[in-house]
Design a protein around this motif. Structure first.
Motif, short mmCIF file in Angstrom:
data_model
loop_
_atom_site.label_atom_id
_atom_site.label_comp_id
_atom_site.label_asym_id
_atom_site.label_seq_id
_atom_site.Cartn_x
_atom_site.Cartn_y
_atom_site.Cartn_z
N LEU A 285 -4.58 8.89 4.36
CA LEU A 285 -5.16 7.56 4.23
C LEU A 285 -4.08 6.49 4.24
O LEU A 285 -3.05 6.63 3.58
CB LEU A 285 -5.94 7.46 2.91
CG LEU A 285 -7.43 7.79 2.94
CD1 LEU A 285 -7.72 9.13 3.58
CD2 LEU A 285 -8.01 7.73 1.56
N ASN B 115 -2.26 3.10 3.27
CA ASN B 115 -2.15 2.41 2.00
C ASN B 115 -2.98 1.14 1.92
O ASN B 115 -3.58 0.85 0.89
CB ASN B 115 -0.67 2.06 1.77
CG ASN B 115 -0.46 1.33 0.48
OD1 ASN B 115 -0.70 1.86 -0.60
ND2 ASN B 115 -0.02 0.08 0.57
N TYR C 1 -6.88 3.76 1.85
CA TYR C 1 -6.55 4.21 0.50
C TYR C 1 -7.11 3.24 -0.53
O TYR C 1 -7.65 3.63 -1.57
CB TYR C 1 -5.02 4.33 0.35
CG TYR C 1 -4.58 5.08 -0.89
CD1 TYR C 1 -4.39 4.41 -2.10
CD2 TYR C 1 -4.34 6.45 -0.85
CE1 TYR C 1 -3.98 5.09 -3.23
CE2 TYR C 1 -3.91 7.13 -1.98
CZ TYR C 1 -3.73 6.44 -3.17
OH TYR C 1 -3.32 7.12 -4.29
N ALA C 2 -7.03 1.95 -0.20
CA ALA C 2 -7.59 0.93 -1.08
C ALA C 2 -9.12 1.07 -1.13
O ALA C 2 -9.73 0.89 -2.19
CB ALA C 2 -7.21 -0.46 -0.59
N ALA D 55 -10.70 3.86 -0.78
CA ALA D 55 -10.96 5.04 -1.61
C ALA D 55 -10.81 4.68 -3.09
O ALA D 55 -11.56 5.17 -3.94
CB ALA D 55 -10.00 6.16 -1.24
N ASP D 56 -9.86 3.82 -3.40
CA ASP D 56 -9.71 3.35 -4.78
C ASP D 56 -10.97 2.60 -5.22
O ASP D 56 -11.46 2.76 -6.33
CB ASP D 56 -8.50 2.42 -4.90
CG ASP D 56 -7.19 3.18 -5.07
OD1 ASP D 56 -6.12 2.53 -5.01
OD2 ASP D 56 -7.24 4.41 -5.27
#
Lengths: 135, 283, 666
Positions: free
Chosen positions: A13, A15, A19-20, A22-23
């Motif tokens: 993923l 960043n 990834y964000a 997913a966060d």
């Protein structure tokens, strides 16, 4: 098909977006199956096709490469290159006997938390239905 | 035809005293061909050209960077030269390309030349070299379209059949790296398989590592392989490498409308992108 | 030999509520090279951080894994903590066991725990391969370049100069002032445009920190933030400005007139000219396309074929200071800057594209900007609003909005934002010039979003009596002395025809021609319309993806004067912030090329979005790639492309990522 078959998914993923995203899926307390293992990269363009091949060789049932939507890449061009690399790798792996449905390329923005969990859910489902790899 | 090749090569070597002519000579079996390096104009009689000249001589150009070299090339070989120029490996001005219109090559085994052409030659589209300084032979019209029936045969198999097929093929690999050594696109000082840190591929010949090696090499040649077929020719255990490379060639042509080696200037697919393109997505 | 410490956070019950932390700690203890593993309720708190620091000292740790919330949350926090314990801050890796584990797998404790253990395993595998990384410092040249001398560029230049830094203000026209100099009055205040603009122009000319370079263009830009090297091409004015006093004798006597660009073709100007009376600098240039002497010189150079043109040279003869310099050539000026502000503004959409409206065909179909010139007391008609065809005063004026905007058929789908307001202004001004005039305004919507804009629009309706007709006209044609506007009155649901004496097309804004070429020189992005692209449309409106290059005003998108001025000041603030330090600290997560492995295929150079990679020749005569670490943004695109694995990204090396993958099956 064994009832205890749990597909193993490796996710690369980026960043800044996926990834964000997913966060955000976590912050919003959505739920998705625990089959995925996420590896953070600065950009989806960092993903060397050999990482994907290696993951499959080790035994991954599915590999997810996620980046920013085309046009939104934090580094402006990264995902365009990812799109080409994965776009060529996937039919090739399928030709060699690795179902192309096992390699997924998804665009997830930092605001798409719900979408991320839907992607993981649908990917996990698909892999469960496909069963373990034949090799 | 051979007289023209000899004369042109001789002329060039006389003008370029410290140059070298790379061509074909008769091999020790008196029947087939092998590469030859000629440094003296009076030795030019050694040069031959017939249907046993299967070798892609343009790879030798990489050893002679910084010097002047003339080379005899078939159309497939010439595409290799374009590839290397495109990738900043060769200086066009220091090479004298004797391009030969190719009648097709034949296989030779155990003291016998087969009477049918190589399968790569049967499929060949471009009978005239893509780049040359002098053309030997009358330019031939191109074959109309690609014949990917060999690839289509594998595509037509089921997933399990394909899996089994390639497992068997790659399973024979002994990791001799002959394919890499002969391939014009493989010129890295240190190949990714030679790297220990990280260890991309184990060194042993075993099914898992052979799989990564062959896929990795093929993928590194995607949109670069010029279909000279040398890798398959030299494989000592008969792996149908071209069957893998041609699938990537077909996909590159479909997805990116790109044919490697046709010219030295066009940016290859991985160096560029089109914002609006959507390569097939799988749900 | 790596000595790894693993610290697992409960995060209150955010993490511990969904998994068995004890099991994770026990598993971590068994992982390769892990010397100590412990848990903490709130690792990010001061006591939490203190315990990490203590553990580093007690166990002589040289690598740290913190399993807690997302690195996007607390990586900087924990980097500082690790640094405070004496370790390089990059010898840290964070395992995300909250956002990407406990919070999304709240219903299966066993699976969440198993996953957390693997996430820690991945982090340990990576951190073992971490190397210390050291940020670098690059110096900053505290000089700014502002490209574009309109109100935005002028504002930016003044703000930067007032903060005490040197500025070069570059303008491609012979004078600064931009579009605002062409306007008569500005909405919604009806300020006289020149009256508020020209004092700022004079400020620029007089400011000790501002060097004004007009009639010049950017040739090439090299370098990076803090260290730009710019080549400027000074075009040949054919007039020596060091001698010229701006007395005006030459342009009064020049016999060769041609259509004035400033007046948009409605009037003429001489071939030696200043664009308008308050031009800064108020010294002329020679239009070499029309000058008689230049044509004569060309005739001589071509071999004296055909009729001999007049030699003229009147300006030269009457100039009291001998300032005419026929042999003046374009000059290249090279300067160094630390930051660049792009404020190249807009041009008016060419209404001649609308053949259906008679654009370009009928003299009485004019653009909004052309009406401004007619209204302006310094304009070609001395402020008399008259028909270009016969000089009569129009009694009926039709306006068509959204010409070149919101029009799919003409390839311009965006709204130009200001046209509704300036059309209302035109209606109000026309009524002021002539109380008997009647205005008809064909509109699609009326957009009056700014401060006092709605009230201004109502003035056009109520006080100026403008009649607004909702509907896009389909055709405009001439009938005798009238222009017939065929439209639709959509609210009444019937067609409508207006016979007007004058038609004004409210043309939209587009970027200046050549904006794309300038953007390419600066390595900044632009969209399909050639508007420049900001780094983030909401949160970073004056920055670009290229550090050190800022954008402001209408070159980014349609906007009005207050917005443009605000952006000019915003860009200036960014520049002044950049200059507030003597050196810039770079992010050490950058790529580096192993020259022995590099084969010089230069694919990395082709894919780098920042042009951060260059090539150089080694001592053994090989061409290899080399990364400029000040430009590199650490995306790793080059690494993904590299076949021999010669280039690698610090902080996300191939070895680190591969070991992360391997660790899942070990």
């Amino acid at each position: 098909m064994e009832l205890t078959y749990e597909p193993r998914i490796v996710g690369f993923l980026c960043n800044w977006c996926s990834y964000a995203g997913a966060d955000l899926a976590g912050t919003s307390r959505t739920n998705y199956p625990a089959n995925i293992r996420i590896i953070r990269v600065p950009c989806s363009g960092r993903v060397d096709p050999l990482f994907i091949v290696k993951a499959f060789q080790l035994g991954a049932d599915g590999v997810l490469v996620a980046g920013c939507h085309p046009g939104d890449c934090h580094y402006s061009d990264g995902n365009y290159h990812t799109r080409r690399r994965v776009g060529l790798l996937r039919p090739f792996l399928d030709y060699l006997g690795l179902d192309k449905a096992r390699l997924r390329l998804e665009w997830v923005s930092a605001s798409e938390g719900k979408r991320f969990s839907e992607v993981v859910l649908s990917f996990t489902d698909t892999l469960i239905k496909m069963g373990p790899r034949s090799s | 035809m051979i007289e023209i090749i000899r004369n042109k090569a001789k002329e060039w070597l006389e003008k370029n005293e410290d140059g070298c002519v790379i061509g074909y000579e008769r091999a020790s079996d008196g029947m087939t061909a092998r590469p030859v390096f000629i440094y003296e104009p009076h030795m030019m009689g050694k040069l031959i050209f017939d249907e046993t000249c299967v070798h892609n001589l343009s790879k030798y150009l990489l050893n002679r960077r910084g010097t002047r070299t003339a080379v005899v090339v078939k159309p497939c070989d010439s595409r290799g030269i374009n590839l290397l120029i495109n990738e900043h490996q060769l200086d066009r001005d220091s090479i004298y390309i004797i391009g030969v219109v190719c009648p097709g090559m034949k296989e030779s085994h155990f003291g016998r030349i087969e009477d049918h052409p190589l399968s790569k030659c049967r499929r060949c589209l471009h009978h005239t070299p893509a780049v040359y300084d002098v053309l030997v032979g009358e330019p031939q019209p191109e074959t109309a379209s690609h014949d990917y029936s060999d690839v289509a045969r594998i595509e037509g198999m089921s997933l399990q059949e394909r899996n089994a097929f390639w497992k068997e093929q790659f399973g024979r690999c002994i990791r001799c790296y002959g394919c890499r050594q002969i391939c014009i696109g493989c010129y890295c000082q240190e190949c990714f398989v030679d790297e220990l840190d990280p260890l991309w591929v184990g060194i042993r010949s075993c099914p898992e590592d052979n799989w990564i090696w062959n896929i990795g090499r093929a993928f590194h040649l995607s949109a670069r392989c010029i279909s000279c077929g040398e890798c398959e020719r030299v494989c000592p255990v008969g792996i149908p490498l071209m069957l893998a490379n041609r699938k990537l060639e077909k996909e590159s042509a479909d997805l990116f409308d790109f044919e490697p080696g046709m010219d030295a200037a066009t940016a290859p697919p991985f160096a560029t992108f089109i914002k609006e393109e959507t390569l097939e997505k799988v749900e | 030999m790596a000595r790894v410490g693993v610290f697992i956070c409960h995060c209150g019950t955010n993490i511990s509520g969904a998994m068995d932390i004890t099991r994770v700690v026990e598993a971590a203890r068994k992982m390769p090279m892990v010397v100590t593993a412990s848990d903490n309720k709130y690792t990010c708190s001061e006591p939490g951080q203190a315990s990490v620091r203590q553990a580093i000292a007690d166990n002589k740790l040289n690598r740290v894994v913190i399993a807690a919330c997302s690195p996007r949350m607390h990586e900087p926090t924990f980097r500082k903590a690790v640094a405070a314990a004496g370790l390089n801050p990059y010898l840290l890796e964070i395992a995300n066991i909250r956002e990407q584990c406990s919070w999304v797998h709240a219903h299966d404790r066993k699976k969440a725990t198993d996953k957390a253990i693997e996430l820690v395993k991945i982090a340990v595998a990576k951190v073992i391969r971490h190397e210390p990384l050291y940020p670098r410092e690059v110096p900053v040249t505290k000089r700014a370049l502002v490209i574009g001398g309109g109100i935005t560029g002028i504002q930016a230049a003044l703000d930067i100069a007032n903060a005490g830094h040197e500025v070069v203000l570059l303008e491609q026209e012979p004078t600064i002032g931009g579009r605002m100099a062409q306007l008569d009055k500005t909405f919604p205040t009806l300020d006289c445009s020149a009256c508020i603009l020209t004092p700022k122009m004079v400020d620029v000319a007089n400011h000790p920190n501002i060097r004004l370079i007009t009639y010049a263009e950017i040739k090439e830009v090299r370098g990076f933030v803090g260290n730009f090297k710019v080549e400027i091409m000074q075009k040949a004015r054919k007039v020596d400005h060091t001698k010229c006093t701006g007395c005006g004798t030459c342009w009064q006597k020049c016999p060769e007139k041609s259509p004035s660009e400033f007046d948009l073709g409605l009037g003429n100007r001489p071939s030696i000219y200043i664009p308008f009376a308050q031009a800064v600098p108020a010294k002329p240039v020679i239009d070499t396309d029309h000058c008689r002497y230049i044509k004569y010189l060309q005739w001589v150079a071509d071999g004296e074929q055909g009729k001999k043109p007049p030699e003229c040279r009147i300006c030269e003869k009457i100039c009291p200071t001998g300032s005419i310099a026929w042999d003046q050539e374009p000059q290249t000026i090279t300067e160094e800057f630390g930051a660049v502000v792009v404020a190249t503004g807009f041009q008016v959409y060419d209404h001649r594209h609308y053949e259906e409206y008679g654009g370009g065909a009928y003299p009485d179909v004019i653009s909004g900007m052309q009406l401004e010139r007619l209204m302006n007391a310094s304009g070609p008609t001395g402020g008399e609003i008259i028909r270009p065809s016969d000089g009569a005063h129009p009694k009926t004026v039709a306006f068509v909005c959204c010409v070149g905007s919101r029009d799919q058929a003409k390839g311009r789908t965006y709204c130009s934002k200001v046209c509704c307001m300036y059309t209302a202004k035109h209606a109000i001004m026309l009524k002021e010039h002539d109380p008997h005039v009647q205005c008809y305004i064909f509109y699609i919507d009326v957009r009056a979003g700014g401060k006092d804009f709605e009230e201004f629009y109502l003035r056009a309706l109520d006080d100026a009596g403008a009649i607004y007709i909702k509907g896009r006209p389909s055709k405009i044609y001439q009938d005798g002395k009238k222009m017939i506007v065929l439209g639709e009155d959509a609210l009444m649901g019937r067609p409508i025809e207006v016979a007007a004496d004058l038609v004004v097309l409210a043309t939209g804004m587009e970027p200046r021609t050549g904006a794309d070429r300038l953007a390419q020189k600066l390595n900044i992005s632009y969209n399909t319309y050639h508007f420049l692209v900001e780094a983030h449309p909401k949160l970073r409106p004056v920055e670009t993806q290229t550090d050190g290059i800022f954008v402001a005003g209408a070159c980014v998108g349609p906007r009005d004067i207050p917005e443009s001025v605000a952006q000019g000041s915003a860009a200036a603030a960014k520049v002044v912030g950049l200059f507030s330090r003597d050196a810039l600290v770079t992010d050490p997560v950058t790529s580096v090329v192993n020259r022995d492995r590099c084969i010089g295929c230069l694919l990395c150079i082709a894919v780098c979005p920042y042009k951060a990679i260059d090539c150089e020749t080694t001592r053994d005569k090989r061409v290899v790639a080399v990364v400029n670490e000040s430009l590199c943004k650490g995306c790793g695109l080059c690494v993904g492309a590299c076949r021999p694995k010669a280039v690698d990204l610090r902080g996300f090396t191939s070895q680190q990522i591969l070991e992360e993958v391997n660790s899942l099956w070990s």
